[in-house]
Design a protein around this motif. Sequence first.
Motif, PDB file in Angstrom:
ATOM      1  N   THR A 159      33.409  39.544  27.717  1.00  0.00           N
ATOM      2  CA  THR A 159      33.997  39.923  28.396  1.00  0.00           C
ATOM      3  C   THR A 159      34.695  39.005  29.976  1.00  0.00           C
ATOM      4  O   THR A 159      34.674  37.562  29.697  1.00  0.00           O
ATOM      5  N   ARG A 160      35.847  39.053  29.956  1.00  0.00           N
ATOM      6  CA  ARG A 160      37.028  38.582  31.073  1.00  0.00           C
ATOM      7  C   ARG A 160      37.550  39.249  32.537  1.00  0.00           C
ATOM      8  O   ARG A 160      37.198  38.023  33.389  1.00  0.00           O
ATOM      9  N   MET A 161      36.570  40.801  32.395  1.00  0.00           N
ATOM     10  CA  MET A 161      37.404  40.855  34.483  1.00  0.00           C
ATOM     11  C   MET A 161      36.081  42.078  34.159  1.00  0.00           C
ATOM     12  O   MET A 161      36.207  43.046  33.098  1.00  0.00           O
ATOM     13  N   ILE A 162      36.131  42.726  35.676  1.00  0.00           N
ATOM     14  CA  ILE A 162      34.983  43.574  35.894  1.00  0.00           C
ATOM     15  C   ILE A 162      36.094  43.917  37.291  1.00  0.00           C
ATOM     16  O   ILE A 162      36.224  43.751  38.383  1.00  0.00           O
ATOM     17  N   PRO A 188      28.607  36.109  35.364  1.00  0.00           N
ATOM     18  CA  PRO A 188      28.826  34.861  35.431  1.00  0.00           C
ATOM     19  C   PRO A 188      30.131  34.182  35.983  1.00  0.00           C
ATOM     20  O   PRO A 188      30.898  35.170  35.416  1.00  0.00           O
ATOM     21  N   ALA A 189      30.115  33.303  35.519  1.00  0.00           N
ATOM     22  CA  ALA A 189      31.643  32.623  36.677  1.00  0.00           C
ATOM     23  C   ALA A 189      32.544  32.325  36.025  1.00  0.00           C
ATOM     24  O   ALA A 189      33.247  32.670  36.341  1.00  0.00           O
ATOM     25  N   ASN A 190      32.338  32.745  34.821  1.00  0.00           N
ATOM     26  CA  ASN A 190      34.167  33.091  33.727  1.00  0.00           C
ATOM     27  C   ASN A 190      34.023  34.529  33.653  1.00  0.00           C
ATOM     28  O   ASN A 190      35.167  34.829  32.613  1.00  0.00           O
ATOM     29  N   VAL A 191      33.693  35.292  34.446  1.00  0.00           N
ATOM     30  CA  VAL A 191      33.768  36.145  34.020  1.00  0.00           C
ATOM     31  C   VAL A 191      34.594  36.885  36.029  1.00  0.00           C
ATOM     32  O   VAL A 191      34.276  36.600  36.842  1.00  0.00           O
ATOM     33  N   ASN A 220      35.205  33.353  41.070  1.00  0.00           N
ATOM     34  CA  ASN A 220      35.581  33.927  39.674  1.00  0.00           C
ATOM     35  C   ASN A 220      35.775  35.345  41.057  1.00  0.00           C
ATOM     36  O   ASN A 220      35.830  36.851  40.531  1.00  0.00           O
ATOM     37  N   LEU A 221      35.670  35.729  42.242  1.00  0.00           N
ATOM     38  CA  LEU A 221      35.697  36.827  43.179  1.00  0.00           C
ATOM     39  C   LEU A 221      37.387  36.777  43.887  1.00  0.00           C
ATOM     40  O   LEU A 221      38.451  36.064  44.393  1.00  0.00           O
TER      41      LEU A 221
END
Length: 366
Positions: A159-162, A188-191, A220-221
């Motif tokens: 998962t890279r992005m939501i 997670p901070a890397n998403v 990450n936001l």
Amino acid sequence: MTTFDAKQLANVGVRNLQPYQAGKPIEELERELGISDIVKLASNENPLGLSSKVRTALQETLSGLARYPDANGFYLKTKLAKKFGIAVNQITLGNGSNDCLELVARTFVNDSHEVIFSQHAFVVYPLVTQAIGAKGIAVPAKDYGHDLDAMLAAITEKTRMIFIANPNNPTGTFLTSDELSAFLAKVPANVLVVLDEAYYEYVSEAERAPSFEWLAQYPNLLVSRTFSKAYGLAGLRAGYMVSHPEVADLMNRARQPFNMNSLSLRAAEVALDDEDYLQQSVAVNAAGMEQLVAFCEKHGLAYIPSHGNFLTIEVGDKAGEIYQQLLQAGVIVRPVAGYELPRHLRVSIGLPEENEAFIRAMEQLL
């Protein structure tokens, strides 16, 4: 001898991509049916039209259109930074917020990644995911909105992005600040989490999430907003995304240098200061929402409570037929079968008389 096959030359993700279907334009319906006095309630546009201050500013800008616009949007970024208490280097400007949504995906996602979004959410999320060859994970909706617990459970090492729309389009559902804050704390901070706030201004001040303040805690936001809705600039395409400075720096490297033209830059600068117009837009929307809700309740039609400038109404198994019959009556709304809502129609809030035209047409059909 080889033969030309454009489809085989295209990127894999694009080959089976279905283009975005916009709301039917008034001019198109006029050509098809030869009718006039059409009411368009299909594209969540601002029924007030341009503010007088924006009109004046656009006239004053015309003389400079032979020259390129400011590629960095200095004045608009400065106004945004001052109004919202953010830094200029956190801002990425876009040709509408849609441009920003695509840009962040192209900057950070590739074909080895997964992207999470909700069922019934904005169609651009799966479109851009497919176009870049990534795997889209559509999480089943909860009460027509985002199921944040299920979205958390869907996160994997790929998962890279939501993507999260709040309020959501086309359902109008809304996540509270507490719900979003608890969700961000578990990602997670890397998403990367992209919070799409295209309808932010229609949410009451008491309910609005302090999303820009969260950026200091969650690098990450990313938060996107637009001038197309409450500010009435849909045709000029002006939007922006606010993020961690390092994220914005990377996006601005990939951004087209003149993705906002001179007219849209100037119009957005003026609109941002036009508080009277913004408050009028919100008031007209609130009154129109009451008008449509009262119609639904009078006739026993189910609807999805909305925090946007539209109402999605359940009209039954013949939603497609009703849509076509409304077109014959000169009223354009939005079918949402493509969002897995085949029994619903989305109706944008218009001026009182436009809402009434929809109500009259519907009452004849009912």
